[in-house]
Design an enzyme around this catalytic site. Structure first.
Site, PDB file in Angstrom:
ATOM      1  N   LYS A   1     -27.750  23.638 -12.909  1.00  0.00           N
ATOM      2  CA  LYS A   1     -28.487  24.087 -11.723  1.00  0.00           C
ATOM      3  C   LYS A   1     -27.626  23.956 -10.470  1.00  0.00           C
ATOM      4  CE  LYS A   1     -29.432  19.897  -9.859  1.00  0.00           C
ATOM      5  NZ  LYS A   1     -29.343  19.461  -8.441  1.00  0.00           N
TER       6      LYS A   1
ATOM      7  N   THR B   1     -36.044  16.921  -7.391  1.00  0.00           N
ATOM      8  CA  THR B   1     -36.294  15.798  -6.478  1.00  0.00           C
ATOM      9  C   THR B   1     -35.241  15.756  -5.376  1.00  0.00           C
ATOM     10  OG1 THR B   1     -35.058  14.407  -8.036  1.00  0.00           O
ATOM     11  CG2 THR B   1     -37.446  14.299  -8.145  1.00  0.00           C
TER      12      THR B   1
ATOM     13  N   THR C   1     -33.158  23.676  -6.030  1.00  0.00           N
ATOM     14  CA  THR C   1     -31.830  23.600  -5.424  1.00  0.00           C
ATOM     15  C   THR C   1     -31.306  24.955  -4.961  1.00  0.00           C
ATOM     16  OG1 THR C   1     -30.855  23.675  -7.638  1.00  0.00           O
ATOM     17  CG2 THR C   1     -31.116  21.525  -6.653  1.00  0.00           C
TER      18      THR C   1
ATOM     19  N   SER D   1     -30.498  20.950  -0.442  1.00  0.00           N
ATOM     20  CA  SER D   1     -29.513  20.925  -1.523  1.00  0.00           C
ATOM     21  C   SER D   1     -28.100  21.003  -0.966  1.00  0.00           C
ATOM     22  CB  SER D   1     -29.744  22.097  -2.478  1.00  0.00           C
ATOM     23  OG  SER D   1     -28.620  22.289  -3.318  1.00  0.00           O
ATOM     24  N   ARG D   2     -27.292  19.986  -1.268  1.00  0.00           N
ATOM     25  CA  ARG D   2     -25.884  20.010  -0.835  1.00  0.00           C
ATOM     26  C   ARG D   2     -25.144  21.190  -1.456  1.00  0.00           C
ATOM     27  NH1 ARG D   2     -26.418  14.391  -2.010  1.00  0.00           N
ATOM     28  NH2 ARG D   2     -25.226  14.582  -3.934  1.00  0.00           N
TER      29      ARG D   2
ATOM     30  N   GLU E   1     -21.551  18.034  -6.335  1.00  0.00           N
ATOM     31  CA  GLU E   1     -21.341  17.940  -7.785  1.00  0.00           C
ATOM     32  C   GLU E   1     -21.085  19.294  -8.432  1.00  0.00           C
ATOM     33  OE1 GLU E   1     -20.974  15.415  -9.725  1.00  0.00           O
ATOM     34  OE2 GLU E   1     -22.303  13.748  -9.244  1.00  0.00           O
TER      35      GLU E   1
ATOM     36  N   VAL F   1     -20.497  14.171  -1.867  1.00  0.00           N
ATOM     37  CA  VAL F   1     -20.014  14.809  -3.081  1.00  0.00           C
ATOM     38  C   VAL F   1     -20.855  16.048  -3.386  1.00  0.00           C
ATOM     39  CG1 VAL F   1     -19.710  14.547  -5.577  1.00  0.00           C
ATOM     40  CG2 VAL F   1     -19.131  12.659  -4.044  1.00  0.00           C
TER      41      VAL F   1
ATOM     42  N   SER G   1     -27.689   8.958  -1.313  1.00  0.00           N
ATOM     43  CA  SER G   1     -29.058   9.286  -0.924  1.00  0.00           C
ATOM     44  C   SER G   1     -30.036   9.133  -2.084  1.00  0.00           C
ATOM     45  CB  SER G   1     -29.117  10.704  -0.350  1.00  0.00           C
ATOM     46  OG  SER G   1     -28.578  11.642  -1.262  1.00  0.00           O
ATOM     47  N   PHE G   2     -29.683   9.625  -3.273  1.00  0.00           N
ATOM     48  CA  PHE G   2     -30.623   9.569  -4.389  1.00  0.00           C
ATOM     49  C   PHE G   2     -30.762   8.150  -4.928  1.00  0.00           C
ATOM     50  CE2 PHE G   2     -32.001  11.356  -8.724  1.00  0.00           C
ATOM     51  CZ  PHE G   2     -33.308  11.531  -8.290  1.00  0.00           C
TER      52      PHE G   2
ATOM     53  N   TYR H   1     -26.997   7.894   4.725  1.00  0.00           N
ATOM     54  CA  TYR H   1     -27.586   8.868   3.812  1.00  0.00           C
ATOM     55  C   TYR H   1     -29.078   9.112   4.010  1.00  0.00           C
ATOM     56  CZ  TYR H   1     -23.156   8.539   1.332  1.00  0.00           C
ATOM     57  OH  TYR H   1     -21.820   8.573   1.012  1.00  0.00           O
TER      58      TYR H   1
END
Length: 337
Positions: free
Chosen positions: A195, A142, A252, A258-259, A285, A283, A16-17, A54
């Site tokens: 974060k 972002t 986030t 936010s995942r 992270e 993922v 996505s990013f 995504y």
């Protein structure tokens, strides 16, 4: 315009990013080559002009070149933006190195550390391309979807080369995308990793029904942990109170785009780590980041109770409620310690 800006920029990573950054660069008039490792996904993106997996609601600009041919991508680009998961960063750099000379400039938007050593990703660039390779990192508050549709966004760009920073700014900046420059690569990298851990914690707290008071306390004390560890690693306080620190932390921890936060929410509501990860489908992270940062805390003897609590939940099967109780019943401290 710099001669280098006449050449294409490569964006590696079709999540996505990576997709959002490729859209931004192409819309800004840069010749942008967008690489993804899955040929089937890439063919679908070429045909539909969408990243259906995504960013399904955001058309890809007609001038964005999409490919699964890694070799051809690297052959034509000098500026390379890596947006893979952090655990794939070193492997990606080694592939780049095998295909090109040292005349490349590397920028990354991966938010994490080296998985085996908890080392900064910039050290992998130095190890593979040498000290003189211009390098930069993008990080800050972002969300990909908002960036992709052109919502107002600001980000930190930390670079060790003034010309590279200027060229990247020229490629990226437009009326809705603002770049704040920094030379603190270490601080920006650590803020981006830490974060994610706090976002998992905030999600867990909300999943347990603790409310806004607990979430705010977690963000505030999380910032204290970020600064305590980040300074020890060579980062600067102004970085952690800026876009790549506090800004990304607030984003986030408080929004379900936010995942990491959604993963924490699932844990707080009783899901196993495996089930929570499966629900996200991308993922997360922060799971790796928790292990990496805890390793650094032990190595440098820095007190990081929030990180330790998230580690206990993820890697020691501790019940989230028990972890929360232990955090709340720690010895009294003076704020600022």
């Amino acid at each position: 315009m710099s001669d280098i800006l006449q050449k294409p920029i490569a964006v590696l990573g079709a999540g996505s990013f990576g997709t959002a950054l490729a859209i931004l660069l192409a819309r800004n008039g840069n010749r942008t080559i967008f690489w993804g490792r899955d040929p089937e996904q890439i063919e679908s993106m070429k045909e539909k002009r969408l990243n259906q997996k995504y960013l399904p609601n955001t058309p890809l600009p007609p001038n964005l070149e999409i490919t699964s041919d890694f070799e051809k991508t690297i052959e034509v680009a000098r500026d390379i933006l890596v947006v893979t998961p952090s655990y794939a960063f070193s492997q990606t750099l080694n592939r780049i190195k095998s295909l090109t000379d040292d005349d490349v400039r590397i920028v990354w938007a991966c938010k994490g550390l080296e998985p085996d050593s908890s080392d900064f990703l910039e050290n992998r660039v130095i190890e593979i391309f040498g000290e003189d390779c211009p390098k930069a990192v993008l990080s800050g508050p972002t969300f990909a979807q908002e960036l992709a549709v052109g919502s107002p966004t600001a980000i930190t760009l930390a670079a060790d080369d003034g010309q590279f920073a200027a060229d990247l700014s020229q490629r990226l900046v437009n009326q809705t995308f603002r770049v704040y420059l920094s030379s603190d690569l270490k601080g920006v990298q650590f803020g981006g990793a830490f974060k994610n851990i706090c976002a998992i914690g905030a999600g867990i707290a909300d999943g347990l029904g603790f409310g806004a008071n607990a979430r705010t306390a977690l963000v505030t004390r999380g910032l204290a942990e970020m600064m305590r560890m980040g300074e020890k690693l060579g980062g600067r306080i102004e970085t952690f109170t800026g876009m790549a620190g506090l800004g990304d932390l607030v984003l986030t921890c408080t929004d379900n785009q936010s995942r990491n936060r959604r993963f924490g929410l699932a844990l707080g509501k009783g899901a196993s780590t495996e089930k929570a990860a499966a629900e996200i489908g991308q993922v997360v992270e922060g799971v790796r980041n928790t292990k990496e940062v805890r390793h650094l805390a032990e190595l440098h003897e820095v007190d990081m109770p929030i990180c330790q609590s998230i580690y206990n939940i993820l890697y020691c099967d501790q019940d989230p409620k028990q972890a929360a109780r232990e955090l709340l019943t720690r010895a009294m401290k003076v704020e600022g310690d």
